[in-house]
Design a protein around this motif. Structure first.
Motif, mmCIF file in Angstrom:
data_model
loop_
_atom_site.group_PDB
_atom_site.id
_atom_site.type_symbol
_atom_site.label_atom_id
_atom_site.label_comp_id
_atom_site.label_asym_id
_atom_site.label_seq_id
_atom_site.Cartn_x
_atom_site.Cartn_y
_atom_site.Cartn_z
ATOM 1 N N THR B 145 32.905 39.900 34.936
ATOM 2 C CA THR B 145 34.207 40.210 34.360
ATOM 3 C C THR B 145 34.093 40.380 32.846
ATOM 4 O O THR B 145 34.721 41.257 32.261
ATOM 5 N N SER B 164 32.713 38.768 41.250
ATOM 6 C CA SER B 164 33.911 37.926 41.394
ATOM 7 C C SER B 164 35.237 38.684 41.490
ATOM 8 O O SER B 164 35.751 38.935 42.578
ATOM 9 N N ASN B 165 35.820 39.081 40.364
ATOM 10 C CA ASN B 165 37.124 39.752 40.436
ATOM 11 C C ASN B 165 36.971 41.223 40.808
ATOM 12 O O ASN B 165 37.948 41.939 40.963
ATOM 13 N N GLU B 196 32.198 32.103 35.995
ATOM 14 C CA GLU B 196 33.071 33.245 36.224
ATOM 15 C C GLU B 196 33.660 33.244 37.647
ATOM 16 O O GLU B 196 34.842 33.509 37.842
ATOM 17 N N TYR B 197 32.835 32.909 38.620
ATOM 18 C CA TYR B 197 33.337 32.831 39.998
ATOM 19 C C TYR B 197 34.361 31.694 40.132
ATOM 20 O O TYR B 197 35.367 31.819 40.826
ATOM 21 N N THR B 200 37.656 32.823 38.523
ATOM 22 C CA THR B 200 38.319 33.847 39.347
ATOM 23 C C THR B 200 38.915 33.213 40.605
ATOM 24 O O THR B 200 40.043 33.526 40.996
ATOM 25 N N SER B 203 41.990 31.277 39.744
ATOM 26 C CA SER B 203 43.081 32.194 39.437
ATOM 27 C C SER B 203 43.677 32.797 40.709
ATOM 28 O O SER B 203 44.897 32.835 40.890
ATOM 29 N N GLU B 204 42.798 33.249 41.602
ATOM 30 C CA GLU B 204 43.271 33.883 42.839
ATOM 31 C C GLU B 204 43.972 32.869 43.747
ATOM 32 O O GLU B 204 44.961 33.196 44.416
#
Lengths: 324, 419
Positions: B145, B164-165, B196-197, B200, B203-204
């Motif tokens: 990302t 990830s995203n 990062e994963y 994400t 967040s998801e």
């Protein structure tokens, strides 16, 4: 200053060769050899780190493995103060701030640890590298949610001239320390610390001061290198190899004079370059290790010691010079 | 006097001679581009900790592709067939070495194209250098990302792998949300990839009202997963996500089996997407999910490619069901782009990359150009053959809830086999 008192003949003999080499290096970007600028930048990085390392460890015999810590402080100074986006200080200001920060850290660490001797000091300094790596890695990934940082890009020529400038400063500082009472004090500490203390040398202060000066120089390399690597994170900043390489280069080149570490750094890093980017890239670690073992076994005074021994033998000297 | 002068000048002269002669040696070996060949450079982790990717990642595919292209006489460049030559340097996972290698490839070897180094962090180091030297960089393993905003200013960089995203975790969260998952435990490697994963995923999950009961970071040298698995057992999440590498994922799996921790859904990767996972865990892998994904059922072209690539990478154990298809598509796209441009001029080829669709292993393949059409490229979602895979009867099935799906998503996963 009375200019008539200066021995110009002696001065020219001492500085003629370095000045010619410096001039040749300063003109490097004008040779049209684009990769050469990058390659010589690589040499300068290791020369500065190695000479800075020898400045303290070579003279005192205290093996510091903290080079990567100070180099990493330089890298993170660039990441924080000279980022790719947002507010950015001029590179020269970042170098000064980084040098000051490293000086301070080294001064504090040195004041605490330079009473340790031998393996304990080496272990502590290496522990400092690991500690900084773990702390920054944790803070960035687990607290800030940061995923690496981007540093503002500088041209190869800018990077080269900054490194050349730092190289000149490093050599002058080293020359100054070597030829003043501080150098004498350091060497006496290296020979016999107790005797040095009894002779009136403020042993701890001298050690801490020179350790901090060498740390400051190391960190400036990190700042400039960050503008070349551009993306930095804790693992790239605090790479343990940056602690070992200068020590190995110094051993390879020899630590008896100023040129040994510099020659060692150039040859060592270039051998690495040839092996990594040549047809032997699958075997370079094997060859690299073999060269190092051979150096330690057969050239205990390093390459410069070997050359001096050979030179003295050729001249028919009865006793080879092993330490200057 | 002479003794002193010689003491200084002899070693310096020796040093200079050695450096210059060594330079002459390497500059002869490195080679410079001529009109008779297409030069591709790569700085790869040949001896470093991620050297395994030379066996089962991007490397075996681009080497096989170069052999295949050269066997057919080369690539047609303006009516003349030019062979492809690869210059591959070792960076041993050292970012500084990678930067130096990329600079050497661009400024000394004058390569026409670059293949990306191994891993996201290395990619971050290589991309700005390639961009600075105006050489097209085709990234293999890696993507993040964080790279996306940078790509807007890097028109020469093309990242092919999903991450990830982009678009794995959103697809995964859609899947578990549809099955009614309420809680998730995240264990992630304390590095760029893991961080990062983790972010994400958090967040998801937040967007879907799924509670993250724990987000635990682990060091790369972790060996004992007992505390994590025991804590996860106590928290009893519906879903457990393990965002780490094979060296951590394999011992985690053994620990989870030994302590009988069996959540309804287990997402593990990278590593779960490789053929050595079913070879290691056999039937125990049934229902375990991983990032990816594609398989021989994805399309007829994918089936043919799978059959072709398995012996190339050294057997089923080295099959990569995450990236192999997109790496191959990158290579197929490159060949067609050169042929369409009819020249090796970088700007002309770049224009083709920005504007042209080609048919590759993935089907219709094109680039989502960042920076309002003037930046680097990412592969759009429509081009991928899948985002999330799940092992079912020894096949890494694509379980995305869309046209890429090759099998229904199994939720909850079966219990561990009796040992």
């Amino acid at each position: 200053m009375n200019l008539s008192n200066i021995n110009w003949k002696q001065l020219s003999k001492t500085f003629a060769a370095p000045l010619v080499i410096l001039l040749a290096l300063a003109l490097m970007p004008f040779y049209g050899w684009e990769y050469g600028v990058s390659l010589f930048s690589h040499f300068l990085i290791y020369i500065i780190l190695t000479v800075s390392w020898v400045m303290f460890s070579g003279a005192t015999g205290y093996i510091s493995l903290a080079t990567a810590a100070f180099y990493g402080i330089g890298i993170y100074s660039a990441a924080l103060l000279h980022p790719a986006t947002g507010f950015s200080l001029p590179l020269i200001a970042v170098i000064i701030v980084s040098a000051a920060a490293s000086f301070l850290v080294a001064f504090i660490v040195g004041a605490i640890t330079l009473r340790l001797k031998g393996i304990y000091f080496a272990m502590f300094t290496f522990g400092l590298v690991l500690l900084l790596f773990q702390v920054i890695n944790y803070v960035e990934t687990s607290i800030l949610g940061q995923r690496g940082r981007f540093v503002a890009l500088e041209s190869n020529e800018t990077i080269y001239y900054y490194l050349l400038g730092i190289f000149v400063v490093t050599m002058i500082v080293t020359f100054f320390i070597k030829n003043t009472k501080y150098g004498l004090a350091l060497r006496s500490i290296g020979e016999n610390e107790d005797a040095a203390a009894h002779s009136g040398v403020n042993v701890t202060m001298v050690k801490v001061l020179i350790f901090a000066v060498s740390a400051a120089l190391m960190s400036t390399v990190g700042v400039v290198m960050a503008t070349k690597t551009i993306y930095v994170d804790a693992s790239t900043a605090f790479n343990p190899m940056m602690s070992f390489s200068p020590a190995l280069m110094a051993i390879f080149g020899g630590m008896a004079n100023l040129y040994g570490p510099a020659v060692g750094a150039v040859i060592f890093s270039y051998v690495q370059e040839i092996l990594q980017t040549g047809n032997l890239n699958n075997y370079y670690m094997l060859i690299f290790g073999s060269i190092l073992i051979a150096t330690i076994l057969y050239m205990p005074q390093g390459l410069m010691g070997l050359i001096q021994n050979l030179w003295n033998r050729l001249k028919g000297a009865k006793r080879a010079l092993t330490r200057g | 006097m002479w003794k002193k002068v010689l003491k200084v000048t002899v070693p310096l002269t020796l040093c200079l001679v050695l450096v210059l002669s060594s330079f002459a040696f390497t500059s002869c070996g490195g080679g410079g581009t001529t009109a008779t060949e297409i030069l591709i450079g790569a700085s790869r982790d040949i001896t470093g900790p991620q050297a395994g990717f030379q066996t089962y990642g991007f490397a075996p595919l681009y080497k096989a592709w170069i052999e295949e292209v050269n066997a057919a006489g080369g690539i047609d460049v303006g009516g003349k067939k030019l062979p492809v030559r690869l210059i591959e340097y070792d960076d041993a996972s050292d970012t500084a070495a990678c930067v130096r290698n990329i600079e050497k490839l661009c400024t000394q070897d004058h390569v026409n194209f670059l293949f990306g180094p191994t891993g996201t962090a290395m990619l971050f180091a290589a991309a700005p250098i390639a961009n600075k030297n105006k050489t097209i960089l085709l990234c293999g393993e890696g993507g993040a990302t964080t790279l996306e905003p940078q790509l807007a200013n890097m028109p020469y960089v093309f990242a092919v792998l999903n991450y990830s995203n982009h678009y794995q975790i959103p697809v995964f969260c859609d899947l578990i949300e549809a099955k009614g998952a309420k809680t998730v435990y995240i264990c992630f490697m304390n590095d760029l990839h893991g961080a990062e994963y983790n972010l994400t995923m958090q967040s998801e999950c937040g967007l879907r009202g799924i509670t993250v009961v724990q987000a635990k970071s682990i060091p790369i040298n972790i060996t004992d997963f007992d505390p994590i698995v025991n804590e996860a057992k106590d928290l009893n999440p519906d879903v457990f996500c393990m965002f780490a590498y094979p060296d951590q994922n394999i011992p985690f799996m053994f620990t989870a089996m030994a302590l009988n921790f069996n959540p309804k859904c287990l997402l593990i990767g990278p590593g779960c997407n490789f053929g050595f996972f079913p070879l290691t865990f056999g039937a125990a892998l049934e229902g375990v999910c991983g990032e990816g994904a594609w398989n021989a059922k994805s399309s007829a072209a994918a089936a043919a490619f799978a059959a072709k690539v398995e012996p190339l990478v050294g057997g089923a154990g080295s099959m990569d069901w995450w990236g192999a298809d997109v790496y191959q598509a990158t290579l197929e796209y490159l060949k067609q782009a050169i042929e369409k441009a009819g020249t090796l001029d970088t700007e002309a080829i770049l224009e083709v990359y920005r504007t042209t669709h080609f048919v590759t292993l993935l089907g219709d393949t094109y680039w989502d150009i960042q920076g309002n059409g003037v930046g680097g490229g990412l592969l759009p979602k429509e081009c991928y053959l899948g985002q999330i895979g799940q092992w079912q009867n020894g096949v890494f099935e694509v379980v995305d809830n869309d046209a890429n799906n090759t099998a229904p998503f199994i939720y909850p996963k079966p219990a561990w086999p009796v040992q």
